[in-house]
Design an enzyme around this catalytic site. Sequence first.
Site, PDB file in Angstrom:
ATOM      1  N   HIS A  78       0.836  -1.196   0.000  1.00 12.79           N
ATOM      2  CA  HIS A  78       0.000   0.000   0.000  1.00 12.79           C
ATOM      3  C   HIS A  78       0.868   1.242   0.000  1.00 12.79           C
ATOM      4  O   HIS A  78       2.052   1.187   0.337  1.00 12.79           O
ATOM      5  CB  HIS A  78      -0.930   0.014   1.210  1.00 12.79           C
ATOM      6  CG  HIS A  78      -0.213  -0.102   2.520  1.00 12.79           C
ATOM      7  ND1 HIS A  78       0.188  -1.315   3.040  1.00 12.79           N
ATOM      8  CD2 HIS A  78       0.184   0.836   3.418  1.00 12.79           C
ATOM      9  CE1 HIS A  78       0.784  -1.120   4.199  1.00 12.79           C
ATOM     10  NE2 HIS A  78       0.808   0.185   4.449  1.00 12.79           N
ATOM     11  N   CYS A  80      -3.677   0.170  22.420  1.00 10.24           N
ATOM     12  CA  CYS A  80      -2.417   0.756  21.992  1.00 10.24           C
ATOM     13  C   CYS A  80      -2.468   2.259  22.304  1.00 10.24           C
ATOM     14  O   CYS A  80      -3.536   2.794  22.606  1.00 10.24           O
ATOM     15  CB  CYS A  80      -2.172   0.516  20.505  1.00 10.24           C
ATOM     16  SG  CYS A  80      -3.408   1.229  19.412  1.00 10.24           S
TER      17      CYS A  80
END
Length: 700
Positions: A66, A205
């Site tokens: 990507h 996270c």
Amino acid sequence: MTQMITPELVRLDVDLGETKQDVIRALADVVADAGRTDDAPQLVEDALAREETSATGLPGGIAIPHCRTPAVEVPTLAFARLSPAVDFGAKDGPADLAFLIAAPAGGDADHLKLLTKLARALVKAEFTDSLRSAETPEEIVELVGGVVGDAPAPAAQTTAQTTAETPAEKPGPTAAAESSAAPVAGAAAGAADDRRRRLVAVTACPTGIAHTYMAAEALEAAAKKAGVDIEVETQGSAGSTPLGQQTIADADAVIFAVDVGVRDRGRFAGKPVVSSGVKRPIDEGDAMIAEALRYADDPERAPKVEGSSGGDGAGQSSTATESWGGKVRRVLMTGVSYMIPFVAAGGLLIALGFLLGGYTITGPAGEIVTDNTLFNLPDLQELGLENALFDSALMAYLGALLFTLGSAAFGFLVPALAGYIAYAIADRPGIAPGFVMGALAGLVNSGFIGGIIGGVLAGLVAHWIAGWKVPAWARGLMPVLVIPLLATLISGAIMVIVLGKPLAALMDALTDGLNSMTGGSAIVLGIVLGLMMAFDMGGPLNKTAYAFATAGLGAAATASGNAPQLRVMAAVMLAGMVPPLALALATAVRPRLFTVPERENGKAAWAMGASFITEGAIPFAAADPLRVIPAIMAGSAVTGALSMAFDVGLRAPHGGIFVLFAVSNIVGFLIALVAGVLVGAAAVVALKSIGRPDTDVATV
């Protein structure tokens, strides 16, 4: 709206070459043939440059190359089912499913959203199985559109997803409804389901955007593969739906995949636990599930979430598997992260108060706020406010209001630091004694050092008390009464009787040392602060230096003149601005030393550096730490030293060049900043030029 994927962007069972470079080039041609780009070579270059930073192969035969690229104008997704499979760097072998994601270079967060949605789906075996069994491009488009939002999910896929999803994925009332419905479904499944082992997990996270959800998906997929029930609580930026207490009580083990503290960890007290960072499930989900099952089968020998079970919330937060280093880092980072909003809001409000009311607003601010209104403005001459903006009574009134609000926010700085340090150690029962210890630190004049020590002390005492074995009738009293009361009493007595005077003496010595620092010693302090700010760019050392500066600013912000603490604040902020600015400059003067993504990051780094967001340098440091970190440390050290040498002062804790109105000696401020940026950029260019020509990076 243009669909991200269409049948023209899909290839099934094709041989696109032997290497991942071949596959990316072929998929770029597919994008061009579909009319999505007029510059396939640019798309290839950008995708390969991204691939160089880290492999995009995922476990399970999947690859997601990507990039952001100017070669496309709309987010585009090309897919190929490869035959034969091609190695994209995954640990478990080559990939037979390849997605090429191309996002416009100047687009918004579509790239991240698309990647996250797709990644969540790709860890589900039923989704990848559907991709492998699809017979037509239209079927692929329907499947992919169903998960990334381009199109409604097909009926078969929707059914599969509904079965796999857990209540934790569905915030709001739906989750609760499904949670309560789960036992009914389980009963209908028969006695065999009653013997299935059950797990619960928490993923979190620091940003809570991507890895939190990817880890959750990976754990759910691994659990399904292992024939185990699991419910995951995602503590991400979108909020979370807490696991039910009965769900936790029924679980045989818990998995913590977190990079930050788990909220209300005491709920899991006594459970066998597997603890790791948030990334591990993405690569080793099967191993973590297997590890949790081993602990579930042998709970007596398993590490556990310490504290007493029973769901009273009085459990403890530490885990046997967390290292001491990781535990200390988590505790301090939790305290600092909760403190920063008070610093930012309070500091900027105070700085704006000075801008409108002048520095003499510190004296009469309280009187103005209580005695005056918008319709009864203060008398400037009577109050001695000679520096109000435009000599305006209205500006003086607004300045007094902002200053008072900022001072109130600053008053919570050390209590918040101490309170959330205690929270990270002992969970909710630690918050109250921790806040009290922070307030005590102010009373005994022990500053932020006293806040840290008091917070740790309160957390440890609360942790110890929570481990007491108490009768069942007393468990409900533990977290709301017994632990806060006794922890506050014990840690408070220690703080006042034992630690208060030594800590106050230490802070006095530190203050005297700062006041006496002139010439060489102040410059050395500036160098040290500069090195700390640049070393880990938002990590513990950076935050320690920042906390040191902001705590001093809290004590000196209301003082007139250029107090030493204001010089420390200036040196810290300037040093923190240097890393992203130096790297932005380096990408501009020697772009061929950097990859395409780094050059794109360099454009954003200008704004991030100017705003004092040191983290803008992290992508560069992560890609090439041995060259980048020493270089930016050199630049920040130069800036810190010059800031001290020029006696630059700062009354705002954040804002970069946008708070110049709060800077004393603006010329010195700019000289120190420019000098450090030049040194940092020159060092980066010099180090990156050693041992490799430009073409090593530019040619992909």
